[in-house]
Design a protein around this motif. Structure first.
Motif, PDB file in Angstrom:
ATOM      1  N   PRO A  35      18.521   6.883   0.789  1.00  0.00           N
ATOM      2  CA  PRO A  35      17.058   6.822   0.728  1.00  0.00           C
ATOM      3  C   PRO A  35      16.478   5.657   1.524  1.00  0.00           C
ATOM      4  CG  PRO A  35      17.972   7.223  -1.454  1.00  0.00           C
ATOM      5  CD  PRO A  35      19.124   6.885  -0.567  1.00  0.00           C
ATOM      6  N   LEU A  36      15.262   5.862   2.024  1.00  0.00           N
ATOM      7  CA  LEU A  36      14.542   4.803   2.707  1.00  0.00           C
ATOM      8  C   LEU A  36      14.105   3.745   1.696  1.00  0.00           C
ATOM      9  CD1 LEU A  36      13.256   3.932   5.470  1.00  0.00           C
ATOM     10  CD2 LEU A  36      11.143   4.967   4.627  1.00  0.00           C
ATOM     11  N   ARG A  37      14.297   2.478   2.037  1.00  0.00           N
ATOM     12  CA  ARG A  37      13.905   1.367   1.165  1.00  0.00           C
ATOM     13  C   ARG A  37      12.748   0.560   1.746  1.00  0.00           C
ATOM     14  NH1 ARG A  37      16.233   2.487  -3.773  1.00  0.00           N
ATOM     15  NH2 ARG A  37      18.236   3.494  -3.346  1.00  0.00           N
ATOM     16  N   GLY A  38      12.643   0.524   3.064  1.00  0.00           N
ATOM     17  CA  GLY A  38      11.570  -0.232   3.679  1.00  0.00           C
ATOM     18  C   GLY A  38      11.565  -0.013   5.176  1.00  0.00           C
ATOM     19  N   ALA A  39      10.525  -0.529   5.841  1.00  0.00           N
ATOM     20  CA  ALA A  39      10.413  -0.356   7.287  1.00  0.00           C
ATOM     21  C   ALA A  39       9.509  -1.432   7.865  1.00  0.00           C
ATOM     22  CB  ALA A  39       9.863   1.027   7.623  1.00  0.00           C
ATOM     23  N   GLN A  40       9.719  -1.707   9.142  1.00  0.00           N
ATOM     24  CA  GLN A  40       8.840  -2.566   9.919  1.00  0.00           C
ATOM     25  C   GLN A  40       8.446  -1.791  11.169  1.00  0.00           C
ATOM     26  OE1 GLN A  40      11.010  -6.183  10.608  1.00  0.00           O
ATOM     27  NE2 GLN A  40      10.762  -6.905   8.514  1.00  0.00           N
ATOM     28  N   VAL A  41       7.138  -1.626  11.354  1.00  0.00           N
ATOM     29  CA  VAL A  41       6.617  -0.795  12.435  1.00  0.00           C
ATOM     30  C   VAL A  41       5.738  -1.632  13.340  1.00  0.00           C
ATOM     31  CG1 VAL A  41       5.095   1.154  12.970  1.00  0.00           C
ATOM     32  CG2 VAL A  41       6.721   1.319  11.072  1.00  0.00           C
ATOM     33  N   GLY A  42       5.912  -1.457  14.651  1.00  0.00           N
ATOM     34  CA  GLY A  42       5.045  -2.091  15.629  1.00  0.00           C
ATOM     35  C   GLY A  42       4.244  -1.050  16.379  1.00  0.00           C
ATOM     36  N   LEU A  95       9.300   0.427  -0.229  1.00  0.00           N
ATOM     37  CA  LEU A  95       9.246   1.477  -1.244  1.00  0.00           C
ATOM     38  C   LEU A  95       9.664   0.915  -2.598  1.00  0.00           C
ATOM     39  CD1 LEU A  95       8.417   4.337  -0.249  1.00  0.00           C
ATOM     40  CD2 LEU A  95       9.507   2.999   1.543  1.00  0.00           C
ATOM     41  N   LEU A  96       8.945   1.299  -3.645  1.00  0.00           N
ATOM     42  CA  LEU A  96       9.278   0.868  -5.001  1.00  0.00           C
ATOM     43  C   LEU A  96       9.956   2.037  -5.714  1.00  0.00           C
ATOM     44  CD1 LEU A  96       7.110  -1.149  -4.018  1.00  0.00           C
ATOM     45  CD2 LEU A  96       6.318  -1.323  -6.364  1.00  0.00           C
ATOM     46  N   GLY A  97      11.214   2.239  -5.408  1.00  0.00           N
ATOM     47  CA  GLY A  97      11.962   3.381  -5.938  1.00  0.00           C
ATOM     48  C   GLY A  97      12.232   4.385  -4.849  1.00  0.00           C
ATOM     49  N   ASP A  98      13.124   5.339  -5.134  1.00  0.00           N
ATOM     50  CA  ASP A  98      13.531   6.297  -4.110  1.00  0.00           C
ATOM     51  C   ASP A  98      13.143   7.735  -4.436  1.00  0.00           C
ATOM     52  OD1 ASP A  98      15.293   6.931  -6.139  1.00  0.00           O
ATOM     53  OD2 ASP A  98      17.082   6.235  -5.098  1.00  0.00           O
ATOM     54  N   ALA A  99      12.363   7.953  -5.506  1.00  0.00           N
ATOM     55  CA  ALA A  99      11.966   9.318  -5.869  1.00  0.00           C
ATOM     56  C   ALA A  99      10.533   9.325  -6.373  1.00  0.00           C
ATOM     57  CB  ALA A  99      12.913   9.891  -6.925  1.00  0.00           C
TER      58      ALA A  99
END
Length: 272
Positions: free
Chosen positions: A68-75, A221-225
């Motif tokens: 699962p996705l947990r976080g991201a950094q986008v430019g 993300l605060l959780g995966d579902a």
């Protein structure tokens, strides 16, 4: 890739994303081609949630085995047009965490870069429950807000007020938001697509109208579902500091019961 001039279901667009069969010169590199993405525009560029969603979808297509996705950094580097190529590469894979990079190119120039953090669940050493929203009005009690005409991305959304007029501090915007067409979207993809949907809170503190532009977006993300009722999510943007043509913004997202599901930070350029 051929698409209708009025793209409504970006989930189907991502599902039809085609690989060009070439690597990008990095570990496990893969490239995808999209053409005619014209239903999610915001001025001369694509809405940032849509371009980020397509980058996330490309990472998922390239590596469907990711946790699962947990976080991201986008430019948000340059305007994203209707035609694009997305390159996916693996930066590092550990036992439970994978870091994936996506580069989105328009007319051969880099326009969007994403660093995506995927992580497997493991036994937790303690826990902290997500926070809950306060002072919001139930979505069922609120009237819809109209959408602009044309190709503006907001026409793909249903939006309602979430608080009494004047009920929030200066520099804050809060709204109920849901997609008109969300069939086939995975829950995390839906959060990525909607998480940047509101204008920055600083728009409420501007002394006069003028253009604004998101520069980046960091999300957790605060959780995966994540789950909610009837597709409704509560979104808020709030300026932490606004001066010298820039604003630091906190972005928050809750489900229909007011349980927080995502939090982010963003830098915004303010012109005019």
């Amino acid at each position: 890739m051929s698409q209708s001039a009025t793209v409504q279901a970006i989930g189907r667009l991502a599902a039809d994303m085609q690989s060009d069969g070439q690597g990008d010169g990095q570990s496990d590199g893969q490239r995808f081609v999209l053409r005619g993405v014209d239903g999610w525009l915001q001025g001369r560029t694509m809405y940032g949630g849509a371009s980020s969603f397509l980058a996330y979808a490309a990472a998922r297509k390239a590596r469907p085995d990711l946790p699962p996705l947990r976080g991201a950094q986008v430019g948000f580097i340059a305007p994203v047009g209707q035609d694009m190529d997305i390159a996916v590469s693996v930066l590092r894979e550990g036992k439970s965490v994978s870091q994936i990079q996506t580069n989105l190119y328009c007319d051969g120039a880099l326009a969007h870069r994403g660093l995506w953090l995927f992580g497997s669940a493991r036994q937790s050493n303690g826990g902290v429950a997500p926070g809950t929203a306060e002072g919001f009005l139930p979505v069922e009690e609120m009237e819809p807000i109209g959408s602009p005409e044309g190709l503006h991305f907001v026409r793909n959304l249903e939006i309602r007020r979430a608080e009494p007029r004047g009920g929030l501090r200066q520099g804050t915007v809060r709204r109920w938001v849901r997609l008109k067409d969300r069939d086939g979207l995975d829950p995390i993809g839906e959060l990525v697509l909607l998480g940047d949907a509101l204008p920055p809170g600083s728009i409420r503190a501007m002394e006069r109208q003028g253009p604004i532009s998101s520069i980046n977006w960091s999300l957790t993300l605060l959780g995966d579902a994540p789950t909610t009722r009837d597709g409704w999510w509560l979104l808020e943007t709030a300026s932490n500091h606004m001066a010298d043509g820039f604003s630091s913004e906190t972005l928050r997202m809750w489900n229909a019961d007011g349980v927080e599901v995502m939090r982010g930070l963003q830098s915004v350029a303010i012109f005019g």
